[in-house]
Design an enzyme around this catalytic site. Structure first.
Site, short mmCIF file in Angstrom:
data_model
loop_
_atom_site.label_atom_id
_atom_site.label_comp_id
_atom_site.label_asym_id
_atom_site.label_seq_id
_atom_site.Cartn_x
_atom_site.Cartn_y
_atom_site.Cartn_z
N GLY A 47 102.39 91.30 -7.73
CA GLY A 47 101.86 91.77 -9.00
C GLY A 47 101.73 93.28 -9.14
CG ASP A 103 98.18 92.20 -10.23
OD1 ASP A 103 97.20 92.01 -9.48
OD2 ASP A 103 99.03 91.31 -10.44
CG ASP A 106 90.32 86.54 -11.82
OD1 ASP A 106 89.16 86.26 -12.11
OD2 ASP A 106 91.27 85.81 -12.17
CE LYS A 134 91.89 87.65 -15.57
NZ LYS A 134 92.23 86.24 -15.35
CG ASP A 162 103.27 85.59 -11.56
OD1 ASP A 162 102.20 86.11 -11.16
OD2 ASP A 162 103.65 84.46 -11.19
NE ARG A 168 106.23 88.36 -10.18
CZ ARG A 168 105.02 88.08 -9.72
NH1 ARG A 168 104.01 88.87 -10.02
NH2 ARG A 168 104.81 87.02 -8.97
P1 XMP Z 1 91.30 87.80 -7.31
O1 XMP Z 1 90.71 86.53 -7.90
O2 XMP Z 1 91.70 87.60 -5.89
O3 XMP Z 1 92.59 87.95 -8.19
O4 XMP Z 1 90.47 89.00 -7.58
C1 XMP Z 1 93.53 88.87 -7.93
C2 XMP Z 1 94.91 88.25 -7.96
O5 XMP Z 1 94.97 87.08 -8.77
C3 XMP Z 1 96.04 87.14 -9.66
N1 XMP Z 1 95.50 87.09 -11.03
C4 XMP Z 1 96.21 87.03 -12.15
N2 XMP Z 1 97.53 87.01 -12.31
N3 XMP Z 1 97.22 86.95 -14.65
C5 XMP Z 1 98.03 86.96 -13.58
O6 XMP Z 1 99.25 86.97 -13.76
C6 XMP Z 1 95.87 86.96 -14.57
O7 XMP Z 1 95.17 86.95 -15.58
C7 XMP Z 1 95.35 86.99 -13.23
N4 XMP Z 1 94.09 87.02 -12.76
C8 XMP Z 1 94.22 87.09 -11.41
C9 XMP Z 1 96.75 88.42 -9.37
O8 XMP Z 1 97.86 88.13 -8.57
C10 XMP Z 1 95.81 89.25 -8.58
O9 XMP Z 1 96.45 90.00 -7.59
#
Ligand code: XMP
Length: 184
Positions: A47, A103, A106, A134, A162, A168
């Site tokens: 990402g 990227d 979350d 987020k 993605d 992407r």
């Molecule tokens: P965490 O939950 O580990 O998330 O903080 C980070 C990774 O989760 C993926 N991610 C997303 N990918 N759209 C995406 O395409 C989204 O809205 C999204 N939210 C989380 C992403 O790979 C990131 O590195």
């Protein structure tokens, strides 16, 4: 591909401007903190690939680049399935200052996992930079050093992000139509 887009959340020009601002801030902090040459940039694949390519070309200091691949949204998932390291080419991180790039922040699981890996391997310091964060409590639970944009708690794609490994290459950060996410 374009017809699957619901809304453009962040247009490309706004991304480019913010990436430039982040690069300026990182360069200034780095110049104030240490000698040139000891920084390793580590984008979390896949990402952060496009974010990294744009950001590092605006940071005029000597650097090494490593790679680490983490999967948390395999296939058509739009909810995190738990972060897992599935590949790495870190280079020598022992004794080096590492800047982790992702990227989106979350749940924080990805950055927590990779930071742990780097600390175990003896990195001198680990800083984190995310393009998006987020707006949800779990994202606040991890203190990123640099954040590009705060976004609502929605699933986004484009600029490296993605869905099922598609979208992407969209230059803007967008949401997808409900029917696209629901397709079997
Ligand atoms: P965490 O939950 O580990 O998330 O903080 C980070 C990774 O989760 C993926 N991610 C997303 N990918 N759209 C995406 O395409 C989204 O809205 C999204 N939210 C989380 C992403 O790979 C990131 O590195």
């Amino acid at each position: 591909m374009q017809r699957d887009v619901d809304q453009v959340l962040i247009p490309r020009a706004q991304i480019a401007q913010r990436v430039g601002e982040l690069a300026t801030q990182i360069t200034a902090d780095r110049s104030a903190a240490a000698e040139d040459g000891q920084i390793t940039i580590l984008p979390i694949m896949t990402g952060a690939m496009i974010f990294c390519a744009d950001l590092i070309r605006e940071i005029p200091i000597t650097m090494q680049i490593g790679l680490i691949t983490v999967s948390s949204y395999p296939g058509r998932s739009v909810i995190s399935q738990g972060a897992q390291v599935i590949g790495q080419q870190l280079g020598d991180v022992k004794g080096r200052d590492v800047l982790l790039l992702d990227d989106i922040l979350d749940t924080g699981a990805t950055l927590r996992l990779v930071k742990g890996v780097l600390e175990e391997k003896g990195a001198a310091s680990v800083k984190t930079c995310v393009l998006l964060r987020k707006d949800r409590p779990s994202a606040q639970s991890f203190a990123a050093d640099y954040v590009g944009f705060e976004i609502p708690d929605v699933f986004v794609v484009g600029y490296g992000l993605d869905f099922n490994n598609h979208y992407r290459n969209l230059p803007d950060i967008v949401t997808l139509k409900e029917e696209v996410l629901a397709r079997p």
